[in-house]
Design a protein around this motif. Sequence first.
Motif, PDB file in Angstrom:
ATOM      1  N   MET A   1      43.862  18.264 -12.364  1.00 34.81           N
ATOM      2  CA  MET A   1      42.697  18.485 -13.215  1.00 34.81           C
ATOM      3  C   MET A   1      42.907  19.758 -14.037  1.00 34.81           C
ATOM      4  O   MET A   1      43.327  20.771 -13.522  1.00 34.81           O
ATOM      5  CB  MET A   1      41.453  18.617 -12.330  1.00 34.81           C
ATOM      6  CG  MET A   1      40.206  18.934 -13.087  1.00 34.81           C
ATOM      7  SD  MET A   1      38.784  18.851 -11.994  1.00 34.81           S
ATOM      8  CE  MET A   1      37.631  19.778 -12.937  1.00 34.81           C
ATOM      9  N   LYS A   2      42.585  19.674 -15.316  1.00 37.02           N
ATOM     10  CA  LYS A   2      42.703  20.853 -16.176  1.00 37.02           C
ATOM     11  C   LYS A   2      41.679  21.890 -15.737  1.00 37.02           C
ATOM     12  O   LYS A   2      40.505  21.596 -15.586  1.00 37.02           O
ATOM     13  CB  LYS A   2      42.456  20.468 -17.640  1.00 37.02           C
ATOM     14  CG  LYS A   2      42.443  21.685 -18.548  1.00 37.02           C
ATOM     15  CD  LYS A   2      43.115  21.403 -19.853  1.00 37.02           C
ATOM     16  CE  LYS A   2      43.021  22.589 -20.779  1.00 37.02           C
ATOM     17  NZ  LYS A   2      44.140  23.463 -20.776  1.00 37.02           N
ATOM     18  N   GLN A   3      42.154  23.092 -15.500  1.00 40.94           N
ATOM     19  CA  GLN A   3      41.271  24.178 -15.082  1.00 40.94           C
ATOM     20  C   GLN A   3      41.035  25.104 -16.265  1.00 40.94           C
ATOM     21  O   GLN A   3      41.983  25.539 -16.910  1.00 40.94           O
ATOM     22  CB  GLN A   3      41.908  24.945 -13.927  1.00 40.94           C
ATOM     23  CG  GLN A   3      41.001  25.987 -13.321  1.00 40.94           C
ATOM     24  CD  GLN A   3      39.750  25.397 -12.706  1.00 40.94           C
ATOM     25  OE1 GLN A   3      39.808  24.458 -11.939  1.00 40.94           O
ATOM     26  NE2 GLN A   3      38.599  25.920 -13.080  1.00 40.94           N
ATOM     27  N   LEU A   4      39.781  25.357 -16.556  1.00 41.81           N
ATOM     28  CA  LEU A   4      39.432  26.280 -17.638  1.00 41.81           C
ATOM     29  C   LEU A   4      38.868  27.552 -17.033  1.00 41.81           C
ATOM     30  O   LEU A   4      38.018  27.501 -16.154  1.00 41.81           O
ATOM     31  CB  LEU A   4      38.382  25.648 -18.559  1.00 41.81           C
ATOM     32  CG  LEU A   4      38.786  24.400 -19.326  1.00 41.81           C
ATOM     33  CD1 LEU A   4      37.593  23.833 -20.069  1.00 41.81           C
ATOM     34  CD2 LEU A   4      39.912  24.700 -20.296  1.00 41.81           C
ATOM     35  N   ASN A   5      39.351  28.675 -17.498  1.00 37.90           N
ATOM     36  CA  ASN A   5      38.753  29.947 -17.118  1.00 37.90           C
ATOM     37  C   ASN A   5      37.696  30.267 -18.159  1.00 37.90           C
ATOM     38  O   ASN A   5      37.893  30.013 -19.338  1.00 37.90           O
ATOM     39  CB  ASN A   5      39.808  31.056 -17.093  1.00 37.90           C
ATOM     40  CG  ASN A   5      40.833  30.813 -16.014  1.00 37.90           C
ATOM     41  OD1 ASN A   5      40.491  30.493 -14.890  1.00 37.90           O
ATOM     42  ND2 ASN A   5      42.102  30.942 -16.369  1.00 37.90           N
ATOM     43  N   ALA A   6      36.605  30.800 -17.701  1.00 37.69           N
ATOM     44  CA  ALA A   6      35.535  31.116 -18.641  1.00 37.69           C
ATOM     45  C   ALA A   6      35.129  32.570 -18.495  1.00 37.69           C
ATOM     46  O   ALA A   6      35.158  33.126 -17.400  1.00 37.69           O
ATOM     47  CB  ALA A   6      34.340  30.206 -18.406  1.00 37.69           C
ATOM     48  N   ASN A   7      34.765  33.158 -19.622  1.00 41.52           N
ATOM     49  CA  ASN A   7      34.268  34.526 -19.647  1.00 41.52           C
ATOM     50  C   ASN A   7      32.974  34.566 -20.429  1.00 41.52           C
ATOM     51  O   ASN A   7      32.876  33.950 -21.489  1.00 41.52           O
ATOM     52  CB  ASN A   7      35.266  35.466 -20.346  1.00 41.52           C
ATOM     53  CG  ASN A   7      36.558  35.587 -19.593  1.00 41.52           C
ATOM     54  OD1 ASN A   7      36.559  35.850 -18.406  1.00 41.52           O
ATOM     55  ND2 ASN A   7      37.659  35.378 -20.289  1.00 41.52           N
ATOM     56  N   PHE A   8      32.012  35.301 -19.902  1.00 40.40           N
ATOM     57  CA  PHE A   8      30.808  35.576 -20.668  1.00 40.40           C
ATOM     58  C   PHE A   8      31.195  36.552 -21.772  1.00 40.40           C
ATOM     59  O   PHE A   8      31.886  37.536 -21.534  1.00 40.40           O
ATOM     60  CB  PHE A   8      29.726  36.174 -19.763  1.00 40.40           C
ATOM     61  CG  PHE A   8      28.561  36.726 -20.529  1.00 40.40           C
ATOM     62  CD1 PHE A   8      27.628  35.872 -21.093  1.00 40.40           C
ATOM     63  CD2 PHE A   8      28.412  38.089 -20.702  1.00 40.40           C
ATOM     64  CE1 PHE A   8      26.561  36.379 -21.825  1.00 40.40           C
ATOM     65  CE2 PHE A   8      27.349  38.604 -21.426  1.00 40.40           C
ATOM     66  CZ  PHE A   8      26.421  37.736 -21.979  1.00 40.40           C
ATOM     67  N   ILE A   9      30.769  36.285 -23.007  1.00 40.66           N
ATOM     68  CA  ILE A   9      31.146  37.124 -24.146  1.00 40.66           C
ATOM     69  C   ILE A   9      30.001  38.052 -24.554  1.00 40.66           C
ATOM     70  O   ILE A   9      30.147  39.261 -24.568  1.00 40.66           O
ATOM     71  CB  ILE A   9      31.573  36.262 -25.367  1.00 40.66           C
ATOM     72  CG1 ILE A   9      32.745  35.358 -25.001  1.00 40.66           C
ATOM     73  CG2 ILE A   9      31.927  37.137 -26.559  1.00 40.66           C
ATOM     74  CD1 ILE A   9      34.002  36.077 -24.565  1.00 40.66           C
ATOM     75  N   ILE A  10      28.860  37.480 -24.893  1.00 48.17           N
ATOM     76  CA  ILE A  10      27.748  38.287 -25.413  1.00 48.17           C
ATOM     77  C   ILE A  10      26.475  37.444 -25.416  1.00 48.17           C
ATOM     78  O   ILE A  10      26.536  36.221 -25.450  1.00 48.17           O
ATOM     79  CB  ILE A  10      28.065  38.800 -26.846  1.00 48.17           C
ATOM     80  CG1 ILE A  10      27.101  39.906 -27.275  1.00 48.17           C
ATOM     81  CG2 ILE A  10      28.073  37.651 -27.848  1.00 48.17           C
ATOM     82  CD1 ILE A  10      27.504  40.609 -28.571  1.00 48.17           C
ATOM     83  N   SER A  11      25.339  38.112 -25.409  1.00 47.57           N
ATOM     84  CA  SER A  11      24.049  37.473 -25.649  1.00 47.57           C
ATOM     85  C   SER A  11      23.580  37.887 -27.034  1.00 47.57           C
ATOM     86  O   SER A  11      23.733  39.051 -27.418  1.00 47.57           O
ATOM     87  CB  SER A  11      23.010  37.918 -24.615  1.00 47.57           C
ATOM     88  OG  SER A  11      23.363  37.454 -23.335  1.00 47.57           O
ATOM     89  N   ALA A  12      23.021  36.941 -27.763  1.00 50.94           N
ATOM     90  CA  ALA A  12      22.542  37.224 -29.119  1.00 50.94           C
ATOM     91  C   ALA A  12      21.141  36.654 -29.278  1.00 50.94           C
ATOM     92  O   ALA A  12      20.836  35.581 -28.754  1.00 50.94           O
ATOM     93  CB  ALA A  12      23.476  36.597 -30.146  1.00 50.94           C
TER      94      ALA A  12
END
Length: 190
Positions: A1-12
Motif C-alpha cells: 500500500m502506498k504510504q503518504l506522510n502528511a504535515n500540517f502546514i498552516i491555518s488560514a
Amino acid sequence: MKQLNANFIISAEKLSQCPDFTLPEFPLLGRSNVGKSSFINTLANNKKIAKTSNTPGKTRLINFFNFSDEFMVADLPGYGYAKVSKEAQAKWQKYLEEYLLERKQIKSLIQFIDARHDVQKNDLQMREWVEAYNLPIFTIVTKIDYVPRSKVLKVVSDVKKQLGGDVLPFSSADRFYCEKTIEYLLNLCK
C-alpha cells in the motif's frame, strides 16, 4: 500500500492567508462531525495530525495538510450545526466562497456524507452551489464500517443517485477503502 506522510502546514481564515503552493489541492466539504478530520488522519496513518472532536463546529479556519508533496488537503469548517453567531457564520461563508471560487490550486472538491444518515438538505444545497459554479467535485461516504457489508453498495448507489458523480466509500475505523481513495486522489493529480 502506498504510504503518504502528511504535515500540517498552516491555518488560514481567508484566501490571502493561504499557503503559496503549486500542489494540487482538495478542499473537504461536509457537515460538522461527518469525519473530515478522521479522513485526514487515516490517509496520513497518523491519528493526531488533524484534531478530531465530538463537539460539532470546532474547525473554524481552513487547515492545510501536505501529503508527501503529492497533494494538499484543505480541511474546511463544517456546514450545518455550529455554536457561533450569525455574523461569524456570514463571515465564514464569504471567506470560504472566495477561497473555493478563486484558489487556482484546487483540483477537486470532496464532499463528505455520513453513511449512517440520508443525504441532508444542507448537503444538497452545498452540491447545488458547487454545481452552479461548475466546480469539480466527488463524494466520500464516511463511517461505512457502521453499514453491514451486504448494504455498502446500496448506500453508495443511493448517494450517487442523489448527488451524481463519483462516490467512494471510506472507513477511518478499519481503513477500508483507504488505499483506493489514495489511488483515486493521485490519479486526479496527474
